[in-house]
Design a protein around this motif. Sequence first.
Motif, PDB file in Angstrom:
ATOM      1  N   PRO A 137       0.820  -1.216   0.000  1.00 53.88           N
ATOM      2  CA  PRO A 137       0.000   0.000   0.000  1.00 53.88           C
ATOM      3  C   PRO A 137       0.855   1.268   0.000  1.00 53.88           C
ATOM      4  CG  PRO A 137      -0.013  -1.033   2.160  1.00 53.88           C
ATOM      5  CD  PRO A 137       0.678  -1.987   1.241  1.00 53.88           C
ATOM      6  N   LEU A 138       0.355   2.273  -0.674  1.00 55.74           N
ATOM      7  CA  LEU A 138       1.011   3.571  -0.624  1.00 55.74           C
ATOM      8  C   LEU A 138       0.910   4.149   0.782  1.00 55.74           C
ATOM      9  CD1 LEU A 138       2.480   5.283  -2.748  1.00 55.74           C
ATOM     10  CD2 LEU A 138       0.348   6.524  -3.112  1.00 55.74           C
ATOM     11  N   GLY A 139      -0.176   3.800   1.465  1.00 54.45           N
ATOM     12  CA  GLY A 139      -0.329   4.178   2.867  1.00 54.45           C
ATOM     13  C   GLY A 139      -0.830   5.603   3.048  1.00 54.45           C
ATOM     14  N   VAL A 140      -0.534   6.136   4.207  1.00 55.13           N
ATOM     15  CA  VAL A 140      -0.971   7.485   4.566  1.00 55.13           C
ATOM     16  C   VAL A 140       0.125   8.480   4.205  1.00 55.13           C
ATOM     17  CG1 VAL A 140      -1.720   8.992   6.438  1.00 55.13           C
ATOM     18  CG2 VAL A 140      -2.410   6.574   6.434  1.00 55.13           C
ATOM     19  N   ARG A 141      -0.215   9.432   3.344  1.00 60.93           N
ATOM     20  CA  ARG A 141       0.710  10.476   2.927  1.00 60.93           C
ATOM     21  C   ARG A 141       0.080  11.835   3.217  1.00 60.93           C
ATOM     22  NH1 ARG A 141       4.455   8.327  -1.007  1.00 60.93           N
ATOM     23  NH2 ARG A 141       4.681   6.114  -0.460  1.00 60.93           N
ATOM     24  N   ALA A 142       0.807  12.654   3.963  1.00 62.42           N
ATOM     25  CA  ALA A 142       0.321  13.996   4.319  1.00 62.42           C
ATOM     26  C   ALA A 142      -1.070  13.926   4.928  1.00 62.42           C
ATOM     27  CB  ALA A 142       0.327  14.910   3.098  1.00 62.42           C
ATOM     28  N   GLY A 143      -1.281  12.904   5.756  1.00 65.73           N
ATOM     29  CA  GLY A 143      -2.543  12.763   6.464  1.00 65.73           C
ATOM     30  C   GLY A 143      -3.656  12.135   5.667  1.00 65.73           C
ATOM     31  N   VAL A 144      -3.387  11.706   4.441  1.00 61.72           N
ATOM     32  CA  VAL A 144      -4.418  11.120   3.588  1.00 61.72           C
ATOM     33  C   VAL A 144      -4.122   9.647   3.373  1.00 61.72           C
ATOM     34  CG1 VAL A 144      -5.534  11.158   1.323  1.00 61.72           C
ATOM     35  CG2 VAL A 144      -4.823  13.308   2.401  1.00 61.72           C
ATOM     36  N   ASP A 145      -5.097   8.784   3.669  1.00 63.02           N
ATOM     37  CA  ASP A 145      -4.968   7.352   3.420  1.00 63.02           C
ATOM     38  C   ASP A 145      -5.316   7.097   1.955  1.00 63.02           C
ATOM     39  OD1 ASP A 145      -4.971   4.622   3.325  1.00 63.02           O
ATOM     40  OD2 ASP A 145      -6.212   4.349   5.111  1.00 63.02           O
ATOM     41  N   HIS A 146      -4.380   6.525   1.211  1.00 61.87           N
ATOM     42  CA  HIS A 146      -4.600   6.298  -0.211  1.00 61.87           C
ATOM     43  C   HIS A 146      -5.251   4.947  -0.487  1.00 61.87           C
ATOM     44  CE1 HIS A 146      -2.495   9.892  -1.795  1.00 61.87           C
ATOM     45  NE2 HIS A 146      -1.882   9.818  -0.627  1.00 61.87           N
ATOM     46  N   LEU A 147      -5.636   4.253   0.551  1.00 63.74           N
ATOM     47  CA  LEU A 147      -6.467   3.061   0.464  1.00 63.74           C
ATOM     48  C   LEU A 147      -5.873   2.002  -0.471  1.00 63.74           C
ATOM     49  CD1 LEU A 147      -9.903   4.932   0.414  1.00 63.74           C
ATOM     50  CD2 LEU A 147      -8.768   3.843   2.375  1.00 63.74           C
ATOM     51  N   HIS A 148      -6.522   1.735  -1.622  1.00 65.44           N
ATOM     52  CA  HIS A 148      -6.069   0.651  -2.498  1.00 65.44           C
ATOM     53  C   HIS A 148      -5.091   1.133  -3.581  1.00 65.44           C
ATOM     54  CE1 HIS A 148      -8.843  -2.258  -0.765  1.00 65.44           C
ATOM     55  NE2 HIS A 148      -9.778  -1.323  -0.824  1.00 65.44           N
ATOM     56  N   THR A 149      -4.556   2.322  -3.439  1.00 65.77           N
ATOM     57  CA  THR A 149      -3.459   2.742  -4.308  1.00 65.77           C
ATOM     58  C   THR A 149      -2.167   2.178  -3.732  1.00 65.77           C
ATOM     59  OG1 THR A 149      -4.572   4.792  -4.940  1.00 65.77           O
ATOM     60  CG2 THR A 149      -2.195   4.697  -5.278  1.00 65.77           C
ATOM     61  N   GLY A 150      -1.368   1.574  -4.575  1.00 67.69           N
ATOM     62  CA  GLY A 150      -0.157   0.940  -4.067  1.00 67.69           C
ATOM     63  C   GLY A 150       1.076   1.335  -4.843  1.00 67.69           C
ATOM     64  N   GLU A 151       2.183   0.725  -4.487  1.00 68.32           N
ATOM     65  CA  GLU A 151       3.446   0.894  -5.197  1.00 68.32           C
ATOM     66  C   GLU A 151       4.101  -0.472  -5.334  1.00 68.32           C
ATOM     67  OE1 GLU A 151       5.791   3.582  -2.966  1.00 68.32           O
ATOM     68  OE2 GLU A 151       5.750   2.397  -1.125  1.00 68.32           O
ATOM     69  N   VAL A 152       5.006  -0.593  -6.279  1.00 72.06           N
ATOM     70  CA  VAL A 152       5.645  -1.886  -6.561  1.00 72.06           C
ATOM     71  C   VAL A 152       6.578  -2.254  -5.414  1.00 72.06           C
ATOM     72  CG1 VAL A 152       7.121  -3.176  -8.142  1.00 72.06           C
ATOM     73  CG2 VAL A 152       5.504  -1.476  -9.040  1.00 72.06           C
ATOM     74  N   ARG A 153       6.411  -3.462  -4.935  1.00 69.96           N
ATOM     75  CA  ARG A 153       7.317  -3.986  -3.907  1.00 69.96           C
ATOM     76  C   ARG A 153       8.439  -4.789  -4.557  1.00 69.96           C
ATOM     77  NH1 ARG A 153       5.530  -7.421   1.498  1.00 69.96           N
ATOM     78  NH2 ARG A 153       7.638  -7.724   2.342  1.00 69.96           N
ATOM     79  N   ARG A 154       8.073  -5.667  -5.483  1.00 69.13           N
ATOM     80  CA  ARG A 154       9.092  -6.409  -6.220  1.00 69.13           C
ATOM     81  C   ARG A 154       8.474  -7.014  -7.472  1.00 69.13           C
ATOM     82  NH1 ARG A 154       9.113 -11.970  -5.831  1.00 69.13           N
ATOM     83  NH2 ARG A 154       7.674 -12.871  -4.292  1.00 69.13           N
ATOM     84  N   ILE A 155       9.336  -7.357  -8.413  1.00 69.89           N
ATOM     85  CA  ILE A 155       8.944  -8.049  -9.652  1.00 69.89           C
ATOM     86  C   ILE A 155       9.510  -9.457  -9.600  1.00 69.89           C
ATOM     87  CG2 ILE A 155       9.096  -8.054 -12.170  1.00 69.89           C
ATOM     88  CD1 ILE A 155       7.535  -5.685 -11.196  1.00 69.89           C
TER      89      ILE A 155
END
Length: 439
Positions: A137-155
């Motif tokens: 998960p992208l997580g909480v950024r600047a107080g905002v939870d990005h919910l199901h937006t994510g980033e690549v962990r590995r290929i």
Amino acid sequence: MTDRLDAWVDWFRQSSPFIHAHRGRTFVISVGGEALSEGTAAALVHDLALLNGLGIRLVLVPGARPQVEERLNARGAAIRYANGLRVTDAEALDAVVDAVGSVRLAIEALFSMGLANSPMAGLRLQVASGNFVTARPLGVRAGVDHLHTGEVRRIDTAAVRQRLDDGAVVLMSPLGVSPTGEQFNLYAEDVAVAAARGLQADKLLFLHEGEGLMNADGTPLGELTLDEARERFEAAPADAGPLHAQVNRAIAACRGGVPRVHLLPRQRDGALLGELFSRDGVGTLIMPQAFERLRAAGIDDISGILALIAPLEADGTLVRRTRERLETEIDDFTVMDREGTVVACAALHRIDGTSAAEIACLVVHPDYRDGHRGRQLLARLERDALAAGCDRLFVLTTRTAHWFREQGFAPTATESLPAERRAFYNLGRGSKVLVKALV
């Protein structure tokens, strides 16, 4: 008809070095969902099939932004953004999963077409997709939870390489799954960067929307080194536009070991082929080091030098050199290398028993004579001559005396040549002799 055939044969022959250079290489290609929504995907897939047929290992990462927006609009919903980043709630994630699945199936169908009288006639291409991307998960950024937006962990590079070894085109979607089984919405461009870095790909190619990068005078920006790209674009604000964002992704890819990143206009038909099989390409190339480089010639450059000088030998501008002679003199040559192709050359011959040297065979390919390559070559040879203890440079020429005079050479009598070189002077050619003192 003959002229058309000659032009086609000439192009095909000129493309052969690139065909050999690209065979067996791994290319990661990122393209937006607009290619499907505008109906231009068939032509792109035909070009990808051609690349696969030439032995290039392909990983395709298609986006699905228009398809997602279409589904959300139909539901009266939208993906929310915070600080320039997506916020994907459960409803938006459903639309993403549906859109990504439809894009994948549409691309697989295009790769499966084998209609007669089409570029895909007789082809049986495998398209491999799967759970190659692990996300977080992208997580909480600047107080905002990005919910199901994510980033690549590995290929899962081992799995991808296995599919590539089998000859398949690997299709990698902008969806990732976490080790806990959750799905995350990813940026397709970020997946492409991660795949290129993980696979140690030879090229990463972004097919972007709209116009490409331009110089200040409005001409296309053909190439940037990593340092130049950082200086011009890395400090650009987050809202500077999608193309600037892709430049920053290209910077990240180069830092991660990808040697070539190409930004190509997606709407230009055949952009991939034009970029990969012509000397100058059609887009912007970003690379860690300069695209062209001056270097000492080696035995492997002899064929390139012979091809470069052959037309000038044929019209009498240069004295004919055999391959055997070039082999004995190759250590005297410097070449300008443009992605493995020799586009200019020159030789510096020391004259035994003197502090003089002769410049010979200074040639620039006709397609590259508008720049300063000749001057760059000459400056390199002058530095080499000084380093070798020479204090004079001679040149014998029949047609370029004025150019050498512009570079500081002065006409001199044949008798000024060192005795050893004068003994081989060809009276029949009547070459003019010029000299330049080195300081």
